[in-house]
Write a protein that holds these residues in place. Structure first.
Motif, PDB file in Angstrom:
ATOM      1  N   VAL A  28      36.514  68.650 -14.338  1.00  0.00           N
ATOM      2  CA  VAL A  28      35.080  68.436 -14.176  1.00  0.00           C
ATOM      3  C   VAL A  28      34.809  67.802 -12.826  1.00  0.00           C
ATOM      4  O   VAL A  28      35.700  67.268 -12.182  1.00  0.00           O
ATOM      5  CB  VAL A  28      34.490  67.539 -15.290  1.00  0.00           C
ATOM      6  N   ASN A  29      33.565  67.855 -12.442  1.00  0.00           N
ATOM      7  CA  ASN A  29      33.113  67.264 -11.190  1.00  0.00           C
ATOM      8  C   ASN A  29      32.085  66.188 -11.549  1.00  0.00           C
ATOM      9  O   ASN A  29      31.064  66.483 -12.154  1.00  0.00           O
ATOM     10  CB  ASN A  29      32.469  68.353 -10.328  1.00  0.00           C
ATOM     11  N   TYR A  30      32.384  64.951 -11.184  1.00  0.00           N
ATOM     12  CA  TYR A  30      31.467  63.848 -11.468  1.00  0.00           C
ATOM     13  C   TYR A  30      30.511  63.566 -10.318  1.00  0.00           C
ATOM     14  O   TYR A  30      29.665  62.696 -10.413  1.00  0.00           O
ATOM     15  CB  TYR A  30      32.241  62.552 -11.748  1.00  0.00           C
ATOM     16  N   ALA A  31      30.680  64.257  -9.219  1.00  0.00           N
ATOM     17  CA  ALA A  31      29.924  63.970  -7.997  1.00  0.00           C
ATOM     18  C   ALA A  31      28.417  63.977  -8.239  1.00  0.00           C
ATOM     19  O   ALA A  31      27.904  64.721  -9.064  1.00  0.00           O
ATOM     20  CB  ALA A  31      30.273  64.979  -6.912  1.00  0.00           C
ATOM     21  N   SER A  32      27.755  63.138  -7.492  1.00  0.00           N
ATOM     22  CA  SER A  32      26.305  63.042  -7.577  1.00  0.00           C
ATOM     23  C   SER A  32      25.780  62.754  -6.174  1.00  0.00           C
ATOM     24  O   SER A  32      26.031  61.686  -5.617  1.00  0.00           O
ATOM     25  CB  SER A  32      25.913  61.919  -8.542  1.00  0.00           C
ATOM     26  N   GLY A  33      25.092  63.711  -5.611  1.00  0.00           N
ATOM     27  CA  GLY A  33      24.572  63.565  -4.257  1.00  0.00           C
ATOM     28  C   GLY A  33      23.739  62.310  -4.098  1.00  0.00           C
ATOM     29  O   GLY A  33      22.931  61.980  -4.966  1.00  0.00           O
ATOM     30  N   SER A  34      23.944  61.610  -3.045  1.00  0.00           N
ATOM     31  CA  SER A  34      23.257  60.379  -2.636  1.00  0.00           C
ATOM     32  C   SER A  34      23.680  59.148  -3.428  1.00  0.00           C
ATOM     33  O   SER A  34      23.236  58.053  -3.128  1.00  0.00           O
ATOM     34  CB  SER A  34      21.729  60.523  -2.664  1.00  0.00           C
ATOM     35  N   ALA A  35      24.527  59.285  -4.422  1.00  0.00           N
ATOM     36  CA  ALA A  35      24.967  58.137  -5.215  1.00  0.00           C
ATOM     37  C   ALA A  35      25.984  57.317  -4.438  1.00  0.00           C
ATOM     38  O   ALA A  35      26.612  57.803  -3.500  1.00  0.00           O
ATOM     39  CB  ALA A  35      25.579  58.596  -6.531  1.00  0.00           C
ATOM     40  N   GLY A  36      26.149  56.081  -4.860  1.00  0.00           N
ATOM     41  CA  GLY A  36      27.102  55.211  -4.196  1.00  0.00           C
ATOM     42  C   GLY A  36      27.761  54.266  -5.169  1.00  0.00           C
ATOM     43  O   GLY A  36      27.685  54.426  -6.383  1.00  0.00           O
ATOM     44  N   ILE A  37      28.399  53.267  -4.607  1.00  0.00           N
ATOM     45  CA  ILE A  37      28.990  52.200  -5.400  1.00  0.00           C
ATOM     46  C   ILE A  37      27.868  51.354  -5.990  1.00  0.00           C
ATOM     47  O   ILE A  37      27.898  50.985  -7.160  1.00  0.00           O
ATOM     48  CB  ILE A  37      29.917  51.328  -4.524  1.00  0.00           C
ATOM     49  N   CYS A  38      26.860  51.064  -5.183  1.00  0.00           N
ATOM     50  CA  CYS A  38      25.702  50.284  -5.638  1.00  0.00           C
ATOM     51  C   CYS A  38      24.805  51.145  -6.529  1.00  0.00           C
ATOM     52  O   CYS A  38      24.567  52.317  -6.238  1.00  0.00           O
ATOM     53  CB  CYS A  38      24.869  49.810  -4.452  1.00  0.00           C
ATOM     54  N   TYR A  39      24.301  50.530  -7.568  1.00  0.00           N
ATOM     55  CA  TYR A  39      23.443  51.239  -8.507  1.00  0.00           C
ATOM     56  C   TYR A  39      22.225  51.860  -7.823  1.00  0.00           C
ATOM     57  O   TYR A  39      21.834  52.976  -8.130  1.00  0.00           O
ATOM     58  CB  TYR A  39      22.992  50.279  -9.615  1.00  0.00           C
ATOM     59  N   ASN A  40      21.634  51.161  -6.868  1.00  0.00           N
ATOM     60  CA  ASN A  40      20.378  51.634  -6.299  1.00  0.00           C
ATOM     61  C   ASN A  40      20.540  52.533  -5.077  1.00  0.00           C
ATOM     62  O   ASN A  40      19.570  53.111  -4.603  1.00  0.00           O
ATOM     63  CB  ASN A  40      19.469  50.453  -5.954  1.00  0.00           C
ATOM     64  N   SER A  41      21.750  52.696  -4.542  1.00  0.00           N
ATOM     65  CA  SER A  41      21.925  53.552  -3.365  1.00  0.00           C
ATOM     66  C   SER A  41      21.426  54.963  -3.644  1.00  0.00           C
ATOM     67  O   SER A  41      21.792  55.576  -4.647  1.00  0.00           O
ATOM     68  CB  SER A  41      23.397  53.611  -2.942  1.00  0.00           C
ATOM     69  N   GLY A  42      20.570  55.456  -2.771  1.00  0.00           N
ATOM     70  CA  GLY A  42      20.036  56.805  -2.894  1.00  0.00           C
ATOM     71  C   GLY A  42      18.895  56.963  -3.870  1.00  0.00           C
ATOM     72  O   GLY A  42      18.408  58.077  -4.085  1.00  0.00           O
ATOM     73  N   SER A  43      18.430  55.872  -4.466  1.00  0.00           N
ATOM     74  CA  SER A  43      17.375  55.991  -5.481  1.00  0.00           C
ATOM     75  C   SER A  43      16.081  56.559  -4.912  1.00  0.00           C
ATOM     76  O   SER A  43      15.300  57.162  -5.643  1.00  0.00           O
ATOM     77  CB  SER A  43      17.115  54.643  -6.161  1.00  0.00           C
ATOM     78  N   HIS A  44      15.870  56.401  -3.608  1.00  0.00           N
ATOM     79  CA  HIS A  44      14.661  56.952  -2.989  1.00  0.00           C
ATOM     80  C   HIS A  44      14.676  58.484  -2.972  1.00  0.00           C
ATOM     81  O   HIS A  44      13.650  59.117  -2.781  1.00  0.00           O
ATOM     82  CB  HIS A  44      14.493  56.410  -1.563  1.00  0.00           C
ATOM     83  N   LEU A  45      15.836  59.077  -3.225  1.00  0.00           N
ATOM     84  CA  LEU A  45      15.965  60.538  -3.228  1.00  0.00           C
ATOM     85  C   LEU A  45      15.832  61.137  -4.621  1.00  0.00           C
ATOM     86  O   LEU A  45      15.835  62.348  -4.770  1.00  0.00           O
ATOM     87  CB  LEU A  45      17.305  60.940  -2.609  1.00  0.00           C
ATOM     88  N   GLY A  46      15.758  60.303  -5.639  1.00  0.00           N
ATOM     89  CA  GLY A  46      15.620  60.803  -7.013  1.00  0.00           C
ATOM     90  C   GLY A  46      16.800  60.407  -7.874  1.00  0.00           C
ATOM     91  O   GLY A  46      17.549  59.479  -7.565  1.00  0.00           O
TER      92      GLY A  46
END
Length: 176
Positions: A28-46
């Motif tokens: 499986v692929n767990y990848a998630s675009g714009s995600a990071g170690i921090c919970y809120n990283s990339g949240s502005h992108l959806g």
């Protein structure tokens, strides 16, 4: 270019959220675009799935595989054939630290302090996984070091990645 292409895989692993039944046995692929170690990283992108949730998804994968193959010992043998690639850190800079108009991290931390905070969060995630392995809730996975093909080596032009990955070497030694 995706790692699967660089490794010349014929097929891509499906996203974790879309796997059904025995499909999960092929990876499986767990990848998630714009995600990071921090919970809120990339949240502005959806919507995105940060590292902690991805690790929870992996725990679910292990349970599903154990159910399919009959037990955790067989699941461990199966998972030890998998290739695990973890790419981390860049989204915590690109989609967090370097966007001071959206996120406060660059106001709260100097670059080296932010790298340390990321490493601390990452190590907490790893330690939780290791604790679950020791409790028998996750099988132990044999992660052996191997040489990285030249095509997969990273261009370290991003200063943030250099700040975070140098101490990551020390974290690896501490955990193993």
């Amino acid at each position: 270019m995706f790692a699967a292409e660089l490794l010349r895989f014929d097929l891509y692993n499906p996203p974790f959220a879309k796997t059904e039944g025995s499909e999960i046995l092929d990876g499986v692929n767990y990848a998630s675009g714009s995600a990071g170690i921090c919970y809120n990283s990339g949240s502005h992108l959806g919507d995105r799935i940060y590292l902690g949730r991805q690790l929870e998804n992996h725990q679910s994968t292990v349970s599903r595989i154990a159910n399919l193959v009959g037990n955790t010992t067989s699941a461990e043998k199966h998972l030890n054939k998998w290739l695990f690639i973890v790419g981390l850190g860049s989204n915590d800079y690109i989609n967090n630290y370097l966007l001071p108009e959206i996120y406060h991290s660059s106001h709260l931390y100097a670059p080296s302090q932010y790298a340390t905070a990321l490493i601390d969060q990452y190590s907490r995630h790893l330690r939780l996984c290791m604790k679950k392995m020791e409790q028998g809730k996750l099988p132990y996975l044999d992660y052996r070091a191997s040489s990285i093909p030249a095509e997969l080596q990273v261009d370290w032009n991003n200063w943030g990645l250099m700040v975070i990955f140098h101490p990551m070497h020390l974290l690896g030694a501490e955990i193993s």
